[in-house]
Design a protein around this motif. Structure first.
Motif, PDB file in Angstrom:
ATOM      1  N   MET A   1     -17.052  -4.689 -11.470  1.00  0.00           N
ATOM      2  CA  MET A   1     -15.880  -5.490 -11.152  1.00  0.00           C
ATOM      3  C   MET A   1     -15.704  -5.540  -9.645  1.00  0.00           C
ATOM      4  SD  MET A   1     -11.975  -4.492 -12.043  1.00  0.00           S
ATOM      5  CE  MET A   1     -10.716  -5.691 -11.817  1.00  0.00           C
ATOM      6  N   ASP A   2     -15.578  -6.714  -9.115  1.00  0.00           N
ATOM      7  CA  ASP A   2     -15.256  -6.859  -7.699  1.00  0.00           C
ATOM      8  C   ASP A   2     -13.766  -7.127  -7.592  1.00  0.00           C
ATOM      9  OD1 ASP A   2     -17.823  -6.458  -6.937  1.00  0.00           O
ATOM     10  OD2 ASP A   2     -18.297  -8.552  -6.592  1.00  0.00           O
ATOM     11  N   LEU A   3     -13.129  -6.378  -6.720  1.00  0.00           N
ATOM     12  CA  LEU A   3     -11.687  -6.452  -6.567  1.00  0.00           C
ATOM     13  C   LEU A   3     -11.370  -6.659  -5.098  1.00  0.00           C
ATOM     14  CD1 LEU A   3      -8.856  -5.941  -7.876  1.00  0.00           C
ATOM     15  CD2 LEU A   3      -9.203  -3.531  -7.358  1.00  0.00           C
ATOM     16  N   VAL A   4     -10.479  -7.595  -4.804  1.00  0.00           N
ATOM     17  CA  VAL A   4     -10.044  -7.817  -3.431  1.00  0.00           C
ATOM     18  C   VAL A   4      -8.546  -7.547  -3.373  1.00  0.00           C
ATOM     19  CG1 VAL A   4      -9.878  -9.454  -1.519  1.00  0.00           C
ATOM     20  CG2 VAL A   4     -11.805  -9.601  -3.100  1.00  0.00           C
ATOM     21  N   LEU A   5      -8.164  -6.680  -2.440  1.00  0.00           N
ATOM     22  CA  LEU A   5      -6.758  -6.334  -2.266  1.00  0.00           C
ATOM     23  C   LEU A   5      -6.281  -6.759  -0.886  1.00  0.00           C
ATOM     24  CD1 LEU A   5      -6.790  -2.682  -3.664  1.00  0.00           C
ATOM     25  CD2 LEU A   5      -6.150  -4.777  -4.874  1.00  0.00           C
ATOM     26  N   SER A   6      -5.122  -7.342  -0.840  1.00  0.00           N
ATOM     27  CA  SER A   6      -4.472  -7.663   0.426  1.00  0.00           C
ATOM     28  C   SER A   6      -3.557  -6.494   0.775  1.00  0.00           C
ATOM     29  CB  SER A   6      -3.659  -8.944   0.273  1.00  0.00           C
ATOM     30  OG  SER A   6      -2.883  -9.162   1.430  1.00  0.00           O
ATOM     31  N   VAL A   7      -3.699  -5.984   2.006  1.00  0.00           N
ATOM     32  CA  VAL A   7      -2.891  -4.855   2.466  1.00  0.00           C
ATOM     33  C   VAL A   7      -2.214  -5.280   3.773  1.00  0.00           C
ATOM     34  CG1 VAL A   7      -2.870  -2.380   2.945  1.00  0.00           C
ATOM     35  CG2 VAL A   7      -4.646  -3.330   1.463  1.00  0.00           C
ATOM     36  N   PRO A   8      -1.086  -5.990   3.668  1.00  0.00           N
ATOM     37  CA  PRO A   8      -0.468  -6.587   4.856  1.00  0.00           C
ATOM     38  C   PRO A   8       0.029  -5.582   5.896  1.00  0.00           C
ATOM     39  CG  PRO A   8       0.902  -6.927   2.910  1.00  0.00           C
ATOM     40  CD  PRO A   8      -0.380  -6.322   2.437  1.00  0.00           C
ATOM     41  N   ASP A   9       0.295  -4.333   5.495  1.00  0.00           N
ATOM     42  CA  ASP A   9       0.803  -3.344   6.448  1.00  0.00           C
ATOM     43  C   ASP A   9      -0.293  -2.649   7.241  1.00  0.00           C
ATOM     44  OD1 ASP A   9       3.334  -3.999   5.592  1.00  0.00           O
ATOM     45  OD2 ASP A   9       3.511  -2.296   4.223  1.00  0.00           O
ATOM     46  N   MET A  10      -1.553  -2.974   6.979  1.00  0.00           N
ATOM     47  CA  MET A  10      -2.666  -2.371   7.706  1.00  0.00           C
ATOM     48  C   MET A  10      -2.742  -3.011   9.092  1.00  0.00           C
ATOM     49  SD  MET A  10      -6.718  -2.125   6.611  1.00  0.00           S
ATOM     50  CE  MET A  10      -6.554  -3.511   5.519  1.00  0.00           C
ATOM     51  N   GLY A  11      -2.686  -2.185  10.154  1.00  0.00           N
ATOM     52  CA  GLY A  11      -2.655  -2.767  11.481  1.00  0.00           C
ATOM     53  C   GLY A  11      -3.554  -2.123  12.529  1.00  0.00           C
ATOM     54  N   CYS A  12      -4.183  -0.977  12.200  1.00  0.00           N
ATOM     55  CA  CYS A  12      -5.001  -0.294  13.208  1.00  0.00           C
ATOM     56  C   CYS A  12      -6.074   0.553  12.526  1.00  0.00           C
ATOM     57  CB  CYS A  12      -4.120   0.581  14.101  1.00  0.00           C
ATOM     58  SG  CYS A  12      -3.354   1.968  13.230  1.00  0.00           S
ATOM     59  N   GLN A  13      -6.914   1.175  13.340  1.00  0.00           N
ATOM     60  CA  GLN A  13      -7.991   2.013  12.788  1.00  0.00           C
ATOM     61  C   GLN A  13      -7.440   3.237  12.055  1.00  0.00           C
ATOM     62  OE1 GLN A  13     -10.489   0.852  12.026  1.00  0.00           O
ATOM     63  NE2 GLN A  13     -12.030   0.495  13.549  1.00  0.00           N
ATOM     64  N   HIS A  14      -6.295   3.721  12.480  1.00  0.00           N
ATOM     65  CA  HIS A  14      -5.665   4.841  11.773  1.00  0.00           C
ATOM     66  C   HIS A  14      -5.357   4.428  10.335  1.00  0.00           C
ATOM     67  CE1 HIS A  14      -3.235   8.359  11.010  1.00  0.00           C
ATOM     68  NE2 HIS A  14      -2.239   7.574  10.628  1.00  0.00           N
ATOM     69  N   CYS A  15      -4.860   3.212  10.152  1.00  0.00           N
ATOM     70  CA  CYS A  15      -4.573   2.681   8.817  1.00  0.00           C
ATOM     71  C   CYS A  15      -5.855   2.625   7.986  1.00  0.00           C
ATOM     72  CB  CYS A  15      -3.977   1.278   8.903  1.00  0.00           C
ATOM     73  SG  CYS A  15      -2.462   1.157   9.851  1.00  0.00           S
ATOM     74  N   VAL A  16      -6.919   2.140   8.596  1.00  0.00           N
ATOM     75  CA  VAL A  16      -8.210   2.042   7.904  1.00  0.00           C
ATOM     76  C   VAL A  16      -8.651   3.424   7.431  1.00  0.00           C
ATOM     77  CG1 VAL A  16     -10.671   1.500   8.203  1.00  0.00           C
ATOM     78  CG2 VAL A  16      -8.925  -0.036   9.134  1.00  0.00           C
ATOM     79  N   MET A  17      -8.512   4.432   8.287  1.00  0.00           N
ATOM     80  CA  MET A  17      -8.919   5.788   7.921  1.00  0.00           C
ATOM     81  C   MET A  17      -8.062   6.343   6.787  1.00  0.00           C
ATOM     82  SD  MET A  17     -11.641   6.525   9.405  1.00  0.00           S
ATOM     83  CE  MET A  17     -11.684   8.151   8.698  1.00  0.00           C
ATOM     84  N   LYS A  18      -6.756   6.110   6.825  1.00  0.00           N
ATOM     85  CA  LYS A  18      -5.882   6.586   5.746  1.00  0.00           C
ATOM     86  C   LYS A  18      -6.263   5.954   4.416  1.00  0.00           C
ATOM     87  CE  LYS A  18      -1.550   7.523   5.964  1.00  0.00           C
ATOM     88  NZ  LYS A  18      -0.093   7.449   6.134  1.00  0.00           N
ATOM     89  N   ILE A  19      -6.516   4.648   4.433  1.00  0.00           N
ATOM     90  CA  ILE A  19      -6.898   3.942   3.211  1.00  0.00           C
ATOM     91  C   ILE A  19      -8.263   4.434   2.718  1.00  0.00           C
ATOM     92  CG2 ILE A  19      -7.565   1.682   2.299  1.00  0.00           C
ATOM     93  CD1 ILE A  19      -5.290   0.539   4.169  1.00  0.00           C
ATOM     94  N   THR A  20      -9.212   4.577   3.632  1.00  0.00           N
ATOM     95  CA  THR A  20     -10.547   5.071   3.282  1.00  0.00           C
ATOM     96  C   THR A  20     -10.464   6.453   2.650  1.00  0.00           C
ATOM     97  OG1 THR A  20     -11.576   3.765   5.034  1.00  0.00           O
ATOM     98  CG2 THR A  20     -12.817   5.678   4.231  1.00  0.00           C
ATOM     99  N   ASN A  21      -9.709   7.345   3.267  1.00  0.00           N
ATOM    100  CA  ASN A  21      -9.572   8.702   2.731  1.00  0.00           C
ATOM    101  C   ASN A  21      -8.914   8.697   1.360  1.00  0.00           C
ATOM    102  OD1 ASN A  21     -10.778   9.778   4.998  1.00  0.00           O
ATOM    103  ND2 ASN A  21      -8.853  10.236   6.020  1.00  0.00           N
ATOM    104  N   ALA A  22      -7.894   7.861   1.182  1.00  0.00           N
ATOM    105  CA  ALA A  22      -7.193   7.786  -0.101  1.00  0.00           C
ATOM    106  C   ALA A  22      -8.125   7.284  -1.203  1.00  0.00           C
ATOM    107  CB  ALA A  22      -5.969   6.883   0.017  1.00  0.00           C
ATOM    108  N   LEU A  23      -8.915   6.257  -0.912  1.00  0.00           N
ATOM    109  CA  LEU A  23      -9.837   5.729  -1.916  1.00  0.00           C
ATOM    110  C   LEU A  23     -10.933   6.740  -2.244  1.00  0.00           C
ATOM    111  CD1 LEU A  23     -10.118   2.006  -0.752  1.00  0.00           C
ATOM    112  CD2 LEU A  23      -8.825   2.913  -2.695  1.00  0.00           C
ATOM    113  N   ASN A  24     -11.430   7.435  -1.237  1.00  0.00           N
ATOM    114  CA  ASN A  24     -12.422   8.488  -1.486  1.00  0.00           C
ATOM    115  C   ASN A  24     -11.825   9.596  -2.351  1.00  0.00           C
ATOM    116  OD1 ASN A  24     -14.655   7.417  -0.111  1.00  0.00           O
ATOM    117  ND2 ASN A  24     -13.923   8.188   1.838  1.00  0.00           N
ATOM    118  N   GLU A  25     -10.586   9.929  -2.088  1.00  0.00           N
ATOM    119  CA  GLU A  25      -9.897  11.001  -2.817  1.00  0.00           C
ATOM    120  C   GLU A  25      -9.806  10.719  -4.317  1.00  0.00           C
ATOM    121  OE1 GLU A  25      -5.378  12.355  -2.639  1.00  0.00           O
ATOM    122  OE2 GLU A  25      -6.403  12.601  -0.709  1.00  0.00           O
TER     123      GLU A  25
END
Length: 68
Positions: A1-25
């Motif tokens: 399944m390919d899923l695309v999510l819009s994350v409008p509050d993402m604004g910087c590399q810190h946000c990317v890292m938080k999201i990446t860590n959460a998905l890995n978790e």
């Protein structure tokens, strides 16, 4: 399944890292976080969409499914 999510509050590399860590978790294996698009692309045949949305909400990055 390919899923695309819009994350409008993402604004910087810190946000990317938080999201990446959460998905890995939660065990999401194949995904791409695109800061410039404010989207997360998930390539997983068995991903639990509700779990992903809940996890992103938990870390203050509410997401919506994008129909592409």
């Amino acid at each position: 399944m390919d899923l695309v999510l819009s994350v409008p509050d993402m604004g910087c590399q810190h946000c990317v890292m938080k999201i990446t860590n959460a998905l890995n978790e939660i065990g999401v294996k194949s995904f791409d976080v695109k800061l410039d698009e404010k989207k997360v692309y998930i390539q997983s045949p068995s991903c639990d969409v509700e779990l992903i949305l809940r996890k992103l909400e938990e870390i203050d990055y509410p997401a919506e499914i994008v129909m592409e």
